[in-house]
Motif scaffolding. Sequence first.
Motif, PDB file in Angstrom:
ATOM      1  N   GLU A 124      -4.439  -0.892  -5.112  1.00  0.00           N
ATOM      2  CA  GLU A 124      -4.986   0.064  -6.074  1.00  0.00           C
ATOM      3  C   GLU A 124      -6.490  -0.120  -6.234  1.00  0.00           C
ATOM      4  O   GLU A 124      -7.238   0.861  -6.353  1.00  0.00           O
ATOM      5  CB  GLU A 124      -4.284  -0.096  -7.421  1.00  0.00           C
ATOM      6  CG  GLU A 124      -4.628   0.976  -8.442  1.00  0.00           C
ATOM      7  CD  GLU A 124      -4.243   2.370  -7.978  1.00  0.00           C
ATOM      8  OE1 GLU A 124      -4.905   3.344  -8.405  1.00  0.00           O
ATOM      9  OE2 GLU A 124      -3.285   2.499  -7.184  1.00  0.00           O
ATOM     10  N   THR A 163     -14.771   1.812  -4.931  1.00  0.00           N
ATOM     11  CA  THR A 163     -15.327   1.904  -3.580  1.00  0.00           C
ATOM     12  C   THR A 163     -16.840   2.117  -3.571  1.00  0.00           C
ATOM     13  O   THR A 163     -17.381   2.657  -2.608  1.00  0.00           O
ATOM     14  CB  THR A 163     -14.648   3.056  -2.826  1.00  0.00           C
ATOM     15  OG1 THR A 163     -14.832   4.279  -3.568  1.00  0.00           O
ATOM     16  CG2 THR A 163     -13.153   2.809  -2.672  1.00  0.00           C
ATOM     17  N   GLU A 221       0.830  -1.205   0.000  1.00  0.00           N
ATOM     18  CA  GLU A 221       0.000   0.000   0.000  1.00  0.00           C
ATOM     19  C   GLU A 221       0.866   1.258   0.000  1.00  0.00           C
ATOM     20  O   GLU A 221       0.535   2.249  -0.658  1.00  0.00           O
ATOM     21  CB  GLU A 221      -0.922   0.006   1.222  1.00  0.00           C
ATOM     22  CG  GLU A 221      -2.117  -0.913   1.103  1.00  0.00           C
ATOM     23  CD  GLU A 221      -2.979  -0.908   2.347  1.00  0.00           C
ATOM     24  OE1 GLU A 221      -4.093  -1.474   2.301  1.00  0.00           O
ATOM     25  OE2 GLU A 221      -2.546  -0.351   3.382  1.00  0.00           O
ATOM     26  N   ARG A 281      -8.525  -1.104  -3.971  1.00  0.00           N
ATOM     27  CA  ARG A 281      -9.150  -0.523  -2.781  1.00  0.00           C
ATOM     28  C   ARG A 281      -9.212   0.992  -2.850  1.00  0.00           C
ATOM     29  O   ARG A 281     -10.107   1.616  -2.272  1.00  0.00           O
ATOM     30  CB  ARG A 281      -8.380  -0.963  -1.530  1.00  0.00           C
ATOM     31  CG  ARG A 281      -8.636  -2.413  -1.149  1.00  0.00           C
ATOM     32  CD  ARG A 281      -7.710  -2.884  -0.056  1.00  0.00           C
ATOM     33  NE  ARG A 281      -8.092  -4.208   0.420  1.00  0.00           N
ATOM     34  CZ  ARG A 281      -7.302  -5.010   1.130  1.00  0.00           C
ATOM     35  NH1 ARG A 281      -6.069  -4.614   1.440  1.00  0.00           N
ATOM     36  NH2 ARG A 281      -7.727  -6.195   1.523  1.00  0.00           N
ATOM     37  N   ARG A 282      -8.279   1.590  -3.569  1.00  0.00           N
ATOM     38  CA  ARG A 282      -8.304   3.044  -3.711  1.00  0.00           C
ATOM     39  C   ARG A 282      -9.333   3.496  -4.744  1.00  0.00           C
ATOM     40  O   ARG A 282      -9.942   4.562  -4.598  1.00  0.00           O
ATOM     41  CB  ARG A 282      -6.912   3.556  -4.109  1.00  0.00           C
ATOM     42  CG  ARG A 282      -5.921   3.641  -2.967  1.00  0.00           C
ATOM     43  CD  ARG A 282      -4.646   4.358  -3.372  1.00  0.00           C
ATOM     44  NE  ARG A 282      -3.780   3.509  -4.170  1.00  0.00           N
ATOM     45  CZ  ARG A 282      -2.772   2.795  -3.661  1.00  0.00           C
ATOM     46  NH1 ARG A 282      -2.527   2.822  -2.367  1.00  0.00           N
ATOM     47  NH2 ARG A 282      -2.013   2.055  -4.447  1.00  0.00           N
ATOM     48  N   GLN A 283      -9.539   2.693  -5.788  1.00  0.00           N
ATOM     49  CA  GLN A 283     -10.355   3.146  -6.910  1.00  0.00           C
ATOM     50  C   GLN A 283     -11.815   2.707  -6.845  1.00  0.00           C
ATOM     51  O   GLN A 283     -12.708   3.488  -7.180  1.00  0.00           O
ATOM     52  CB  GLN A 283      -9.761   2.628  -8.231  1.00  0.00           C
ATOM     53  CG  GLN A 283      -8.455   3.257  -8.632  1.00  0.00           C
ATOM     54  CD  GLN A 283      -8.102   2.934 -10.070  1.00  0.00           C
ATOM     55  OE1 GLN A 283      -8.957   2.928 -10.955  1.00  0.00           O
ATOM     56  NE2 GLN A 283      -6.837   2.642 -10.310  1.00  0.00           N
TER      57      GLN A 283
END
Length: 258
Positions: free
Chosen positions: A167, A173, A75, A169-171
């Motif tokens: 990545e 959601t 991460e 998890r960042r994008q």
Amino acid sequence: MILTLKNITYTGTLLALLLHTTGLLAQPQRAYERGLEEIYSGNITQALDIWYSAYTQPGSIDSRIGFDFIRVVTEGRRRSYFEAATNMYKRALIDGAGPESRAAIRQEIERMRPIIGEGIYRQWIDWWEQRNSALAIDMRGYWIQLDPTPAKASNERLIEHWERIAEARRQFTKNNNTAYGTDDRGLIYVRYGEPDRSRRGILTLQSLNVRNWLERQMNEPIDTDMEERTLSDPDLRNREFANRILDAMYAYHQYPEY
């Protein structure tokens, strides 16, 4: 009186041994919790040091530490930790002990499901339920086979897998339907990686972009049986197209943002 003293001494010795053994078994769990506390406080390096030290100790380990270590490292793109993350991940698969480690292995199987295929997934679940030692060996071997640079200590494919999870998890959601805590698009991203081309925006039924899409839906061929029945019944054909468009619109509007 002497017998009573001996009994007291014997009981005290057993109690001391029990407390000592319990303390040893609890150490890996305490290390895991201490590491999480440091992360929540923003002390990432301190957390990684605690977890790394826990894996240098002899005896049983907490598999959660190995999995969370590689998660935190990828991460934060901490390349200097990639070698340690690879080694700790492999040991988490092989040497984990206790119910927490067993649950962590089960979660890792779910995280690997999009890339291993249903056949391997079912086999691993069977082995997990049977507590078959072949599971740990096979999971470890899976990553060894995929490693493009086996001469290096860090497994590049394993690291890339966890970078994809980070990545995703960042994008993605919109919800947390997957084992990664992402929406369903996260499954595709983890399996195939970053796309060659991407566009961002919002599609709506008022957008001119939708017109071509609707025309393609109308021009899609239907199956032979339906074709024969609709030749003599225009209303049936129209209903078939309407149902197809409604189904496509439903799927389309699950994720209008792209």
